[in-house]
Design a protein around this motif. Structure first.
Motif, PDB file in Angstrom:
ATOM      1  N   ASN A  96       0.813  -1.221   0.000  1.00  0.00           N
ATOM      2  CA  ASN A  96       0.000   0.000   0.000  1.00  0.00           C
ATOM      3  C   ASN A  96       0.845   1.270   0.000  1.00  0.00           C
ATOM      4  OD1 ASN A  96      -2.393  -1.440  -0.030  1.00  0.00           O
ATOM      5  ND2 ASN A  96      -2.459  -1.589   2.199  1.00  0.00           N
ATOM      6  N   ASN A  97       2.055   1.186   0.546  1.00  0.00           N
ATOM      7  CA  ASN A  97       2.908   2.366   0.639  1.00  0.00           C
ATOM      8  C   ASN A  97       4.355   1.934   0.391  1.00  0.00           C
ATOM      9  OD1 ASN A  97       4.025   4.831   1.163  1.00  0.00           O
ATOM     10  ND2 ASN A  97       3.600   4.812   3.359  1.00  0.00           N
ATOM     11  N   ARG A  98       4.775   1.990  -0.853  1.00  0.00           N
ATOM     12  CA  ARG A  98       6.096   1.489  -1.242  1.00  0.00           C
ATOM     13  C   ARG A  98       7.188   2.520  -0.934  1.00  0.00           C
ATOM     14  NH1 ARG A  98       6.365  -3.022  -4.882  1.00  0.00           N
ATOM     15  NH2 ARG A  98       4.288  -3.839  -5.195  1.00  0.00           N
ATOM     16  N   THR A  99       7.655   2.449   0.291  1.00  0.00           N
ATOM     17  CA  THR A  99       8.786   3.290   0.677  1.00  0.00           C
ATOM     18  C   THR A  99       9.941   2.360   1.057  1.00  0.00           C
ATOM     19  OG1 THR A  99       8.172   3.350   3.007  1.00  0.00           O
ATOM     20  CG2 THR A  99       7.253   5.086   1.579  1.00  0.00           C
ATOM     21  N   LYS A 100      11.124   2.927   1.115  1.00  0.00           N
ATOM     22  CA  LYS A 100      12.306   2.129   1.456  1.00  0.00           C
ATOM     23  C   LYS A 100      12.189   1.578   2.883  1.00  0.00           C
ATOM     24  CE  LYS A 100      16.251   0.549   0.187  1.00  0.00           C
ATOM     25  NZ  LYS A 100      16.295  -0.501  -0.801  1.00  0.00           N
ATOM     26  N   GLU A 101      11.651   2.380   3.811  1.00  0.00           N
ATOM     27  CA  GLU A 101      11.496   1.919   5.197  1.00  0.00           C
ATOM     28  C   GLU A 101      10.523   0.746   5.281  1.00  0.00           C
ATOM     29  OE1 GLU A 101      10.879   5.296   4.440  1.00  0.00           O
ATOM     30  OE2 GLU A 101      12.948   5.840   4.868  1.00  0.00           O
ATOM     31  N   ASN A 102       9.400   0.854   4.544  1.00  0.00           N
ATOM     32  CA  ASN A 102       8.424  -0.240   4.568  1.00  0.00           C
ATOM     33  C   ASN A 102       8.984  -1.502   3.902  1.00  0.00           C
ATOM     34  OD1 ASN A 102       6.520   1.198   5.945  1.00  0.00           O
ATOM     35  ND2 ASN A 102       5.366   1.801   4.128  1.00  0.00           N
ATOM     36  N   GLU A 103       9.822  -1.305   2.908  1.00  0.00           N
ATOM     37  CA  GLU A 103      10.436  -2.454   2.267  1.00  0.00           C
ATOM     38  C   GLU A 103      11.370  -3.165   3.238  1.00  0.00           C
ATOM     39  OE1 GLU A 103      13.226  -3.644  -1.561  1.00  0.00           O
ATOM     40  OE2 GLU A 103      12.816  -1.546  -1.157  1.00  0.00           O
ATOM     41  N   ILE A 104      12.140  -2.408   3.998  1.00  0.00           N
ATOM     42  CA  ILE A 104      13.056  -2.999   4.991  1.00  0.00           C
ATOM     43  C   ILE A 104      12.261  -3.741   6.058  1.00  0.00           C
ATOM     44  CG2 ILE A 104      14.712  -2.440   6.816  1.00  0.00           C
ATOM     45  CD1 ILE A 104      15.702  -0.156   4.928  1.00  0.00           C
ATOM     46  N   ARG A 105      11.165  -3.131   6.548  1.00  0.00           N
ATOM     47  CA  ARG A 105      10.310  -3.795   7.547  1.00  0.00           C
ATOM     48  C   ARG A 105       9.724  -5.083   6.982  1.00  0.00           C
ATOM     49  NH1 ARG A 105       7.106   1.628   9.023  1.00  0.00           N
ATOM     50  NH2 ARG A 105       8.682   2.589  10.329  1.00  0.00           N
ATOM     51  N   TYR A 106       9.276  -5.013   5.719  1.00  0.00           N
ATOM     52  CA  TYR A 106       8.692  -6.188   5.055  1.00  0.00           C
ATOM     53  C   TYR A 106       9.713  -7.316   4.958  1.00  0.00           C
ATOM     54  CZ  TYR A 106       7.816  -8.875   0.765  1.00  0.00           C
ATOM     55  OH  TYR A 106       7.707  -9.870  -0.155  1.00  0.00           O
ATOM     56  N   VAL A 107      10.927  -6.998   4.524  1.00  0.00           N
ATOM     57  CA  VAL A 107      11.966  -8.025   4.382  1.00  0.00           C
ATOM     58  C   VAL A 107      12.319  -8.614   5.735  1.00  0.00           C
ATOM     59  CG1 VAL A 107      14.384  -8.407   3.757  1.00  0.00           C
ATOM     60  CG2 VAL A 107      12.898  -7.096   2.240  1.00  0.00           C
ATOM     61  N   LYS A 108      12.478  -7.769   6.751  1.00  0.00           N
ATOM     62  CA  LYS A 108      12.840  -8.270   8.085  1.00  0.00           C
ATOM     63  C   LYS A 108      11.723  -9.102   8.703  1.00  0.00           C
ATOM     64  CE  LYS A 108      16.357  -4.967   9.403  1.00  0.00           C
ATOM     65  NZ  LYS A 108      16.808  -3.961  10.341  1.00  0.00           N
ATOM     66  N   ALA A 109      10.468  -8.767   8.393  1.00  0.00           N
ATOM     67  CA  ALA A 109       9.350  -9.520   8.974  1.00  0.00           C
ATOM     68  C   ALA A 109       9.148 -10.865   8.264  1.00  0.00           C
ATOM     69  CB  ALA A 109       8.066  -8.697   8.866  1.00  0.00           C
ATOM     70  N   CYS A 110       9.464 -10.918   6.975  1.00  0.00           N
ATOM     71  CA  CYS A 110       9.148 -12.121   6.207  1.00  0.00           C
ATOM     72  C   CYS A 110      10.329 -13.058   5.988  1.00  0.00           C
ATOM     73  CB  CYS A 110       8.565 -11.731   4.847  1.00  0.00           C
ATOM     74  SG  CYS A 110       6.977 -10.901   4.994  1.00  0.00           S
ATOM     75  N   ASP A 111      11.530 -12.578   6.117  1.00  0.00           N
ATOM     76  CA  ASP A 111      12.670 -13.437   5.860  1.00  0.00           C
ATOM     77  C   ASP A 111      13.197 -14.039   7.170  1.00  0.00           C
ATOM     78  OD1 ASP A 111      14.899 -14.692   4.927  1.00  0.00           O
ATOM     79  OD2 ASP A 111      15.667 -12.976   3.815  1.00  0.00           O
TER      80      ASP A 111
END
Length: 127
Positions: free
Chosen positions: A108-123
């Protein structure tokens, strides 16, 4: 030799003959399968020789795509089995929920911070 000994001898001979015939039938079936495979391979080779280079290339690329899809599926299945074995069901469900939340947030909000949170939460490397 009495009658019981003769009967036992005949049973052993009949059982041995039956086993020998069964083995021969199995070997014959195995040979037939081998010959059929050779014929099938020769047909495939003959058909592939009749195809143009572009057609052969297309067939090879399609085979490679199928192998790649299968390989990726096997890797993903192995990875998920390892992750599931690492965590209990509750921990796995919790991690999956957190991953889904950050995935939605990132989509919903493609920012670099959200991408980092997404990677850390899913990997699981970060867990």
């Amino acid at each position: 030799m009495n009658f019981n000994d003769l009967k036992l001898y005949l049973i052993i001979v009949v059982a041995g003959a039956t086993l020998w015939f069964a083995k021969e039938a199995y070997e014959y079936n195995k040979l037939q399968n081998y010959l059929n495979n050779i014929e099938e391979n020769q047909k495939t080779i003959k058909e592939s020789n009749e195809l143009t280079f572009d057609q052969q290339l297309e067939l090879a690329m399609e085979r490679q795509r199928k192998l790649q899809i299968e390989s990726n599926k096997n890797k993903a299945d192995k990875y998920m089995r390892e992750v599931r074995s690492k965590y209990t069901k509750e921990e796995f469900k919790e991690k999956l929920d957190v991953c889904n939340y950050f995935t939605d947030l990132y989509l919903n909000n493609r920012t670099k911070e959200n991408e980092i949170r997404y990677v850390k939460a899913c990997d699981p490397i970060y867990h």
